[in-house]
Design an enzyme around this catalytic site. Structure first.
Site, PDB file in Angstrom:
ATOM      1  N   ARG A 124       0.815  -1.223   0.000  1.00 34.92           N
ATOM      2  CA  ARG A 124       0.000   0.000   0.000  1.00 34.92           C
ATOM      3  C   ARG A 124       0.845   1.269   0.000  1.00 34.92           C
ATOM      4  O   ARG A 124       0.434   2.299   0.499  1.00 34.92           O
ATOM      5  CB  ARG A 124      -0.973   0.027   1.173  1.00 34.92           C
ATOM      6  CG  ARG A 124      -1.910  -1.157   1.189  1.00 34.92           C
ATOM      7  CD  ARG A 124      -3.192  -0.845   1.894  1.00 34.92           C
ATOM      8  NE  ARG A 124      -4.119  -1.934   1.742  1.00 34.92           N
ATOM      9  CZ  ARG A 124      -4.120  -3.014   2.534  1.00 34.92           C
ATOM     10  NH1 ARG A 124      -3.270  -3.113   3.539  1.00 34.92           N
ATOM     11  NH2 ARG A 124      -4.974  -3.977   2.317  1.00 34.92           N
ATOM     12  N   LYS A 146       4.269  10.873 -12.378  1.00 32.42           N
ATOM     13  CA  LYS A 146       3.543   9.857 -13.156  1.00 32.42           C
ATOM     14  C   LYS A 146       4.306   8.549 -13.100  1.00 32.42           C
ATOM     15  O   LYS A 146       5.516   8.530 -13.301  1.00 32.42           O
ATOM     16  CB  LYS A 146       3.479  10.279 -14.624  1.00 32.42           C
ATOM     17  CG  LYS A 146       2.413  11.258 -14.978  1.00 32.42           C
ATOM     18  CD  LYS A 146       2.225  11.141 -16.490  1.00 32.42           C
ATOM     19  CE  LYS A 146       1.634  12.324 -17.148  1.00 32.42           C
ATOM     20  NZ  LYS A 146       1.548  12.143 -18.606  1.00 32.42           N
ATOM     21  N   GLU A 188      12.592  17.001 -25.914  1.00 37.12           N
ATOM     22  CA  GLU A 188      11.718  17.533 -24.846  1.00 37.12           C
ATOM     23  C   GLU A 188      12.261  18.875 -24.340  1.00 37.12           C
ATOM     24  O   GLU A 188      11.489  19.772 -23.996  1.00 37.12           O
ATOM     25  CB  GLU A 188      11.603  16.544 -23.674  1.00 37.12           C
ATOM     26  CG  GLU A 188      11.108  15.150 -24.040  1.00 37.12           C
ATOM     27  CD  GLU A 188       9.595  15.033 -24.258  1.00 37.12           C
ATOM     28  OE1 GLU A 188       8.880  16.043 -24.078  1.00 37.12           O
ATOM     29  OE2 GLU A 188       9.149  13.925 -24.616  1.00 37.12           O
ATOM     30  N   LYS A 230       9.138  22.544 -16.347  1.00 34.42           N
ATOM     31  CA  LYS A 230       8.219  21.419 -16.154  1.00 34.42           C
ATOM     32  C   LYS A 230       7.559  21.497 -14.769  1.00 34.42           C
ATOM     33  O   LYS A 230       6.366  21.301 -14.636  1.00 34.42           O
ATOM     34  CB  LYS A 230       8.935  20.085 -16.331  1.00 34.42           C
ATOM     35  CG  LYS A 230       8.043  18.918 -15.927  1.00 34.42           C
ATOM     36  CD  LYS A 230       7.922  17.805 -16.914  1.00 34.42           C
ATOM     37  CE  LYS A 230       6.796  16.864 -16.505  1.00 34.42           C
ATOM     38  NZ  LYS A 230       6.858  15.554 -17.084  1.00 34.42           N
ATOM     39  N   GLU A 240      -3.044  16.897 -14.601  1.00 39.15           N
ATOM     40  CA  GLU A 240      -3.182  16.958 -16.049  1.00 39.15           C
ATOM     41  C   GLU A 240      -4.593  17.308 -16.538  1.00 39.15           C
ATOM     42  O   GLU A 240      -5.130  16.634 -17.408  1.00 39.15           O
ATOM     43  CB  GLU A 240      -2.780  15.620 -16.645  1.00 39.15           C
ATOM     44  CG  GLU A 240      -2.215  15.738 -18.030  1.00 39.15           C
ATOM     45  CD  GLU A 240      -1.379  14.535 -18.396  1.00 39.15           C
ATOM     46  OE1 GLU A 240      -1.910  13.446 -18.413  1.00 39.15           O
ATOM     47  OE2 GLU A 240      -0.185  14.724 -18.645  1.00 39.15           O
ATOM     48  N   ARG A 244      -1.427  21.600 -18.074  1.00 38.98           N
ATOM     49  CA  ARG A 244      -0.416  20.577 -18.315  1.00 38.98           C
ATOM     50  C   ARG A 244      -0.494  20.018 -19.739  1.00 38.98           C
ATOM     51  O   ARG A 244       0.443  19.428 -20.231  1.00 38.98           O
ATOM     52  CB  ARG A 244      -0.578  19.459 -17.267  1.00 38.98           C
ATOM     53  CG  ARG A 244       0.608  18.520 -17.175  1.00 38.98           C
ATOM     54  CD  ARG A 244       0.578  17.759 -15.856  1.00 38.98           C
ATOM     55  NE  ARG A 244       1.506  16.629 -15.904  1.00 38.98           N
ATOM     56  CZ  ARG A 244       1.866  15.935 -14.847  1.00 38.98           C
ATOM     57  NH1 ARG A 244       1.404  16.235 -13.655  1.00 38.98           N
ATOM     58  NH2 ARG A 244       2.696  14.927 -14.953  1.00 38.98           N
ATOM     59  N   ASN A 248       1.985  18.472 -24.036  1.00 38.21           N
ATOM     60  CA  ASN A 248       1.775  17.504 -25.115  1.00 38.21           C
ATOM     61  C   ASN A 248       2.105  18.065 -26.488  1.00 38.21           C
ATOM     62  O   ASN A 248       1.854  17.411 -27.493  1.00 38.21           O
ATOM     63  CB  ASN A 248       0.325  17.008 -25.116  1.00 38.21           C
ATOM     64  CG  ASN A 248       0.098  15.995 -24.016  1.00 38.21           C
ATOM     65  OD1 ASN A 248       1.029  15.305 -23.611  1.00 38.21           O
ATOM     66  ND2 ASN A 248      -1.116  15.926 -23.516  1.00 38.21           N
ATOM     67  N   HIS A 251       3.166  15.854 -29.302  1.00 38.05           N
ATOM     68  CA  HIS A 251       2.956  14.465 -28.873  1.00 38.05           C
ATOM     69  C   HIS A 251       1.787  13.763 -29.560  1.00 38.05           C
ATOM     70  O   HIS A 251       1.759  12.542 -29.602  1.00 38.05           O
ATOM     71  CB  HIS A 251       2.786  14.391 -27.353  1.00 38.05           C
ATOM     72  CG  HIS A 251       4.084  14.476 -26.613  1.00 38.05           C
ATOM     73  ND1 HIS A 251       4.917  15.567 -26.714  1.00 38.05           N
ATOM     74  CD2 HIS A 251       4.719  13.593 -25.795  1.00 38.05           C
ATOM     75  CE1 HIS A 251       5.991  15.362 -25.963  1.00 38.05           C
ATOM     76  NE2 HIS A 251       5.899  14.171 -25.397  1.00 38.05           N
ATOM     77  N   HIS A 255       3.089  10.586 -31.033  1.00 38.44           N
ATOM     78  CA  HIS A 255       2.687   9.250 -30.564  1.00 38.44           C
ATOM     79  C   HIS A 255       2.222   8.370 -31.718  1.00 38.44           C
ATOM     80  O   HIS A 255       2.502   7.168 -31.745  1.00 38.44           O
ATOM     81  CB  HIS A 255       1.566   9.355 -29.519  1.00 38.44           C
ATOM     82  CG  HIS A 255       2.070   9.695 -28.147  1.00 38.44           C
ATOM     83  ND1 HIS A 255       1.360  10.498 -27.277  1.00 38.44           N
ATOM     84  CD2 HIS A 255       3.199   9.328 -27.500  1.00 38.44           C
ATOM     85  CE1 HIS A 255       2.051  10.629 -26.149  1.00 38.44           C
ATOM     86  NE2 HIS A 255       3.169   9.927 -26.263  1.00 38.44           N
ATOM     87  N   HIS A 267      11.014   7.863 -28.623  1.00 41.83           N
ATOM     88  CA  HIS A 267       9.994   8.837 -28.219  1.00 41.83           C
ATOM     89  C   HIS A 267      10.413  10.259 -28.632  1.00 41.83           C
ATOM     90  O   HIS A 267       9.644  10.990 -29.239  1.00 41.83           O
ATOM     91  CB  HIS A 267       9.765   8.753 -26.716  1.00 41.83           C
ATOM     92  CG  HIS A 267       8.770   9.755 -26.214  1.00 41.83           C
ATOM     93  ND1 HIS A 267       7.435   9.689 -26.523  1.00 41.83           N
ATOM     94  CD2 HIS A 267       8.924  10.866 -25.460  1.00 41.83           C
ATOM     95  CE1 HIS A 267       6.810  10.712 -25.975  1.00 41.83           C
ATOM     96  NE2 HIS A 267       7.684  11.441 -25.324  1.00 41.83           N
TER      97      HIS A 267
HETATM   98 ZN    ZN Z   1       7.402  13.179 -24.262  1.00 43.68          ZN
END
Ligand code: ZN
Ligand code: ADP
Length: 364
Positions: A124, A146, A188, A230, A240, A244, A248, A251, A255, A267
């Site tokens: 937990r 994340k 990035e 960031k 998000e 936020r 992206n 992205h 993606h 990436h």
């Molecule tokens: Zn990225």
């Protein structure tokens, strides 16, 4: 050593520090004891990072008489799996880890994601810190809390938001980082300049050669600025929901390209192509000055990022993936586009013909 404090909603998590410098590893024992007291420390890392830095970190902890162990797993995105996760948890139990133990993620984004995920769920939850060793992890994935692992059905399908007790960035790790990993992280970094800070974009343009030569001082300043941007965005929007989303930038199409290449394109390389596509769409539909688009293209190229989509990736494939994305979000694909450098906005829909022509125009 530079310090950046991440202030979070106290109801959710306590604040923590990002420390950035050269040879931060020399002081790591003290930083860990101070920010994450525990009865047992377990370093989690991949075999590549372990071979170069694992012993060093373990020695630092043992040198301070801290009870410490290390668990390693195979390198690469394929290891971000349920299988690896369970194998690590079984090792934790064998090592006698319990709720008074704490985890240390030593490695790139894969190590950080898996370790954070385990920390958030093992018994937990137990505390963890991040020691990111790739540029991508130092400027992006280690900040924001994340965590995730992949499933056969897709990437990052199982994950949590769980904040670390600290992020310790040693610029020295980058001395051994392969060039394509460096470029991937730079995508990035360049993104932060484009969406948030024109002065930082100028800095990157001026210093791109020094960055590629891994000049310590320039790297330190670059990483510090990236983390600051960031964390500023993450602080305002921890989960998000709104702001936020500008992170992206590049992205959505990125993606689609990444997935369409079966993840043979990294990436960062895919995001770089996505950012250029977004800049081209912004130029066409929203009067982004041609000069701004050219600067973006030039900086990406100087950073070793390709500005051409390989022929093997079909335009139809990319469009199909974008449409699938659209189903998830309702009827529109939310693209992050640019009014001008440093001024992103969320656009509610780009005509398919424009998408098609933009992608076609970027083919080799
Ligand atoms: Zn990225
Ligand atoms: P990312 O951080 O880009 O998400 P990974 O966690 O998969 O990616 O790391 C990329 C690769 O680089 C892995 O093979 C990892 O073992 C290796 N690696 C990580 N840090 C270093 C480093 N400082 N020096 C050399 N190789 C590294």
């Amino acid at each position: 050593m530079k310090k950046i404090k991440v202030n979070l909603d106290k109801k959710v998590a306590s604040s923590y520090e990002i420390c950035i410098g050269y040879d931060v590893l020399d002081r790591i024992g003290l930083l860990i004891v101070k920010n994450m007291p525990a009865l047992h420390y377990i370093i989690i890392t991949d075999v590549n990072v372990s071979a170069i830095y694992g012993g060093l970190l373990l020695d630092r902890l043992k040198g301070m008489a801290l009870p410490a162990d290390m668990i390693e797993f195979p390198a690469g995105e394929d290891a971000k799996s349920i299988g690896t996760t369970i194998a690590i948890v079984e090792r934790l139990i064998k090592l006698g880890a319990d709720r008074k133990s704490a985890l240390i993620a030593l490695g790139g984004g894969v190590v950080g994601d898996v370790t954070g995920f385990i920390a958030s769920t093992f018994m937990r939850s137990v505390p963890y810190i991040q020691i990111p060793t790739t540029l991508m992890a130092q400027v992006d994935s280690s900040i924001g809390g994340k965590t995730a692992i992949d499933l056969p059905e897709g990437k990052n399908l199982l994950g949590t938001f769980y904040q670390p007790r600290g992020v310790y960035i040693d610029v020295k790790f980058l001395d051994t980082l392969p060039e394509d990993e460096m470029s991937s992280g730079l995508a990035e970094v360049i993104k932060y300049g484009i969406i948030d800070d024109v002065a930082f974009f100028n800095f990157l343009e001026r210093n791109i050669e020094a960055i590629k030569d891994r000049d310590r001082d320039v790297l330190e300043e670059m990483i510090e600025n990236s983390c600051r941007i960031k964390k500023g965005i993450v602080e305002i929007d921890e989960k998000e929901l709104g702001l936020r989303r500008v992170l992206n930038f590049g992205h959505t199409i990125g993606h689609a390209i990444e997935a369409e290449s079966n993840y043979t394109i990294s990436h960062g390389a895919a995001v770089s192509l996505g950012m250029l596509a977004a800049a081209k769409i912004s130029e066409r539909l929203y009067d982004l000055p041609e000069g701004d688009r050219e600067r973006i293209e030039h900086l990406l190229e100087s950073a070793g990022l390709s500005c051409r989509i390989p022929q093997t990736i079909t335009t139809d494939g990319i469009i199909t993936r974008l449409r699938a994305d659209k189903k998830k979000e309702g009827d529109t694909i939310h693209f992050v586009l640019l009014k001008k450098m440093g001024m992103p906005f969320i656009n509610g829909g780009v005509p398919e013909s424009v998408l098609r022509e933009t992608v076609e125009g970027m083919k080799k």
